[in-house]
Motif scaffolding. Sequence first.
Motif, PDB file in Angstrom:
ATOM      1  N   ASN A   6     131.183  80.613  41.669  1.00 43.75           N
ATOM      2  CA  ASN A   6     131.598  81.602  42.667  1.00 43.75           C
ATOM      3  C   ASN A   6     132.915  81.237  43.333  1.00 43.75           C
ATOM      4  O   ASN A   6     133.647  82.123  43.776  1.00 43.75           O
ATOM      5  CB  ASN A   6     130.492  81.771  43.721  1.00 43.75           C
ATOM      6  CG  ASN A   6     129.399  82.715  43.264  1.00 43.75           C
ATOM      7  OD1 ASN A   6     129.471  83.914  43.438  1.00 43.75           O
ATOM      8  ND2 ASN A   6     128.372  82.149  42.633  1.00 43.75           N
ATOM      9  N   LEU A   9     135.445  82.546  41.013  1.00 45.46           N
ATOM     10  CA  LEU A   9     135.465  84.000  41.102  1.00 45.46           C
ATOM     11  C   LEU A   9     136.208  84.474  42.348  1.00 45.46           C
ATOM     12  O   LEU A   9     136.953  85.460  42.299  1.00 45.46           O
ATOM     13  CB  LEU A   9     134.028  84.537  41.120  1.00 45.46           C
ATOM     14  CG  LEU A   9     133.870  86.055  41.219  1.00 45.46           C
ATOM     15  CD1 LEU A   9     134.535  86.743  40.021  1.00 45.46           C
ATOM     16  CD2 LEU A   9     132.392  86.432  41.288  1.00 45.46           C
ATOM     17  N   GLU A  13     139.364  86.988  42.144  1.00 43.49           N
ATOM     18  CA  GLU A  13     139.314  88.309  42.770  1.00 43.49           C
ATOM     19  C   GLU A  13     140.369  88.459  43.854  1.00 43.49           C
ATOM     20  O   GLU A  13     140.956  89.540  44.013  1.00 43.49           O
ATOM     21  CB  GLU A  13     137.923  88.554  43.346  1.00 43.49           C
ATOM     22  CG  GLU A  13     136.856  88.797  42.294  1.00 43.49           C
ATOM     23  CD  GLU A  13     135.538  89.233  42.888  1.00 43.49           C
ATOM     24  OE1 GLU A  13     134.820  90.014  42.243  1.00 43.49           O
ATOM     25  OE2 GLU A  13     135.223  88.786  44.017  1.00 43.49           O
ATOM     26  N   LEU A  25     138.331  95.236  45.538  1.00 48.59           N
ATOM     27  CA  LEU A  25     138.278  93.926  44.900  1.00 48.59           C
ATOM     28  C   LEU A  25     138.520  92.809  45.918  1.00 48.59           C
ATOM     29  O   LEU A  25     137.868  91.758  45.863  1.00 48.59           O
ATOM     30  CB  LEU A  25     139.318  93.842  43.778  1.00 48.59           C
ATOM     31  CG  LEU A  25     139.164  92.667  42.794  1.00 48.59           C
ATOM     32  CD1 LEU A  25     137.771  92.663  42.175  1.00 48.59           C
ATOM     33  CD2 LEU A  25     140.230  92.735  41.716  1.00 48.59           C
ATOM     34  N   ASP A  28     135.380  92.421  47.763  1.00 48.80           N
ATOM     35  CA  ASP A  28     134.426  91.662  46.966  1.00 48.80           C
ATOM     36  C   ASP A  28     134.739  90.168  47.027  1.00 48.80           C
ATOM     37  O   ASP A  28     133.836  89.327  47.084  1.00 48.80           O
ATOM     38  CB  ASP A  28     134.460  92.153  45.518  1.00 48.80           C
ATOM     39  CG  ASP A  28     133.218  91.748  44.737  1.00 48.80           C
ATOM     40  OD1 ASP A  28     132.231  91.335  45.375  1.00 48.80           O
ATOM     41  OD2 ASP A  28     133.231  91.854  43.502  1.00 48.80           O
ATOM     42  N   ASN A  32     132.302  87.362  48.420  1.00 50.05           N
ATOM     43  CA  ASN A  32     131.967  86.190  47.610  1.00 50.05           C
ATOM     44  C   ASN A  32     132.313  84.890  48.337  1.00 50.05           C
ATOM     45  O   ASN A  32     131.614  83.881  48.178  1.00 50.05           O
ATOM     46  CB  ASN A  32     132.700  86.241  46.272  1.00 50.05           C
ATOM     47  CG  ASN A  32     131.928  87.016  45.233  1.00 50.05           C
ATOM     48  OD1 ASN A  32     130.801  86.691  44.899  1.00 50.05           O
ATOM     49  ND2 ASN A  32     132.533  88.076  44.720  1.00 50.05           N
ATOM     50  N   ALA A 106     136.245  92.548  38.148  1.00 55.33           N
ATOM     51  CA  ALA A 106     134.948  92.879  38.744  1.00 55.33           C
ATOM     52  C   ALA A 106     133.825  92.752  37.710  1.00 55.33           C
ATOM     53  O   ALA A 106     132.702  92.365  38.047  1.00 55.33           O
ATOM     54  CB  ALA A 106     134.976  94.291  39.317  1.00 55.33           C
ATOM     55  N   GLY A 109     132.814  89.374  37.574  1.00 53.51           N
ATOM     56  CA  GLY A 109     132.034  89.104  38.785  1.00 53.51           C
ATOM     57  C   GLY A 109     130.567  89.480  38.623  1.00 53.51           C
ATOM     58  O   GLY A 109     129.678  88.785  39.122  1.00 53.51           O
ATOM     59  N   ILE A 110     130.313  90.581  37.929  1.00 52.67           N
ATOM     60  CA  ILE A 110     128.919  90.990  37.684  1.00 52.67           C
ATOM     61  C   ILE A 110     128.177  89.901  36.917  1.00 52.67           C
ATOM     62  O   ILE A 110     127.041  89.536  37.248  1.00 52.67           O
ATOM     63  CB  ILE A 110     128.868  92.310  36.895  1.00 52.67           C
ATOM     64  CG1 ILE A 110     129.444  93.459  37.731  1.00 52.67           C
ATOM     65  CG2 ILE A 110     127.431  92.638  36.493  1.00 52.67           C
ATOM     66  CD1 ILE A 110     129.548  94.761  36.972  1.00 52.67           C
ATOM     67  N   ASN A 113     127.807  86.604  39.225  1.00 52.55           N
ATOM     68  CA  ASN A 113     126.858  86.796  40.330  1.00 52.55           C
ATOM     69  C   ASN A 113     125.440  87.048  39.826  1.00 52.55           C
ATOM     70  O   ASN A 113     124.467  86.580  40.418  1.00 52.55           O
ATOM     71  CB  ASN A 113     127.313  87.963  41.211  1.00 52.55           C
ATOM     72  CG  ASN A 113     128.528  87.621  42.042  1.00 52.55           C
ATOM     73  OD1 ASN A 113     128.617  86.535  42.596  1.00 52.55           O
ATOM     74  ND2 ASN A 113     129.479  88.534  42.104  1.00 52.55           N
ATOM     75  N   ASP A 140     126.148  90.686  45.644  1.00 54.31           N
ATOM     76  CA  ASP A 140     127.481  90.537  45.045  1.00 54.31           C
ATOM     77  C   ASP A 140     127.566  91.203  43.681  1.00 54.31           C
ATOM     78  O   ASP A 140     128.581  91.813  43.328  1.00 54.31           O
ATOM     79  CB  ASP A 140     127.834  89.053  44.912  1.00 54.31           C
ATOM     80  CG  ASP A 140     128.427  88.504  46.186  1.00 54.31           C
ATOM     81  OD1 ASP A 140     128.698  89.303  47.094  1.00 54.31           O
ATOM     82  OD2 ASP A 140     128.618  87.286  46.282  1.00 54.31           O
ATOM     83  N   SER A 144     130.141  94.166  42.777  1.00 50.38           N
ATOM     84  CA  SER A 144     131.065  94.131  41.640  1.00 50.38           C
ATOM     85  C   SER A 144     130.870  95.348  40.738  1.00 50.38           C
ATOM     86  O   SER A 144     131.835  95.914  40.215  1.00 50.38           O
ATOM     87  CB  SER A 144     130.859  92.840  40.836  1.00 50.38           C
ATOM     88  OG  SER A 144     131.176  91.707  41.618  1.00 50.38           O
TER      89      SER A 144
END
Length: 281
Positions: A6, A9, A13, A25, A28, A32, A106, A109-110, A113, A140, A144
Amino acid sequence: MGISLNTVLVVAEAVYGYIGNSTALLADAGHNLSDVLGLVVAWGASIAARRAPSGRFTYGFRTSTILAALANAVFLLVATGAIGWEAILRLREPEPVAGVTVMVVAGIGILINGFTALLFARGRKDDINIEGAYLHMAADAAVSLGVVVSAALIIWTGWLWLDPVTSLVICATILWSTTSLLRGSIDMSMAAAPRGTDLTAIKLFLLERPGVSAIHDLHVWPISTTETALTCHLVMPNGAGDAFLMETAQQLKASYRIGHTTLQVETQPDNGCALAPDDVV
């Protein structure tokens, strides 16, 4: 592992959110970042909770896990406020967004997370601290996903206002998911009986124990996010031995998950115990 993934990430981001001019973003990334801080706090609390009792801290640092859960909830609320404010400002003056870049970052990110949430999924029902970390990560992943969808729609329709609107929807989602964690951690910080604890059933169990004619001064409270303590005065005219006390404590642990039981036996019903009235603590 969750903290390292994270952290990477957050940096990605933040950089690409700035380059791509996307408040969603950047929001996000901010969310995060609060999660990374929350995971660090939860990790530190879990280590502190294993310290042996000493000096003034007769329970050790077990309560730090409760404080960590409360801090996690506060981190989420602060991040949500910052995200919401920036989204409102951007809604008044929408700006172009680099949709493809936002979608790719993003999307990563999915995956990160979602994977991190799975690491905490198993223990979330037994520990509010782990539940807080799980909610952080699950929220999160949803955030994302929302960013990916909004970026795709912006590319397709050219509607720039979708970016800040998505941020506001994300804020509402985070607030909804944080309510239970905040309420639970505040309750535990104030020594409320843990969720799922049936005080009526516990009273009935103690009253039905052999030789018990009455009980008073019953207290049940959390000493950590996974440990519960109980104290109670038992009126037993014929007294009680160690075997009775040990068996009662074992049954409380097996049936009600109370692992730290202290019982005071009183042989005289009218002994004038100052803690007998229900309105006395």
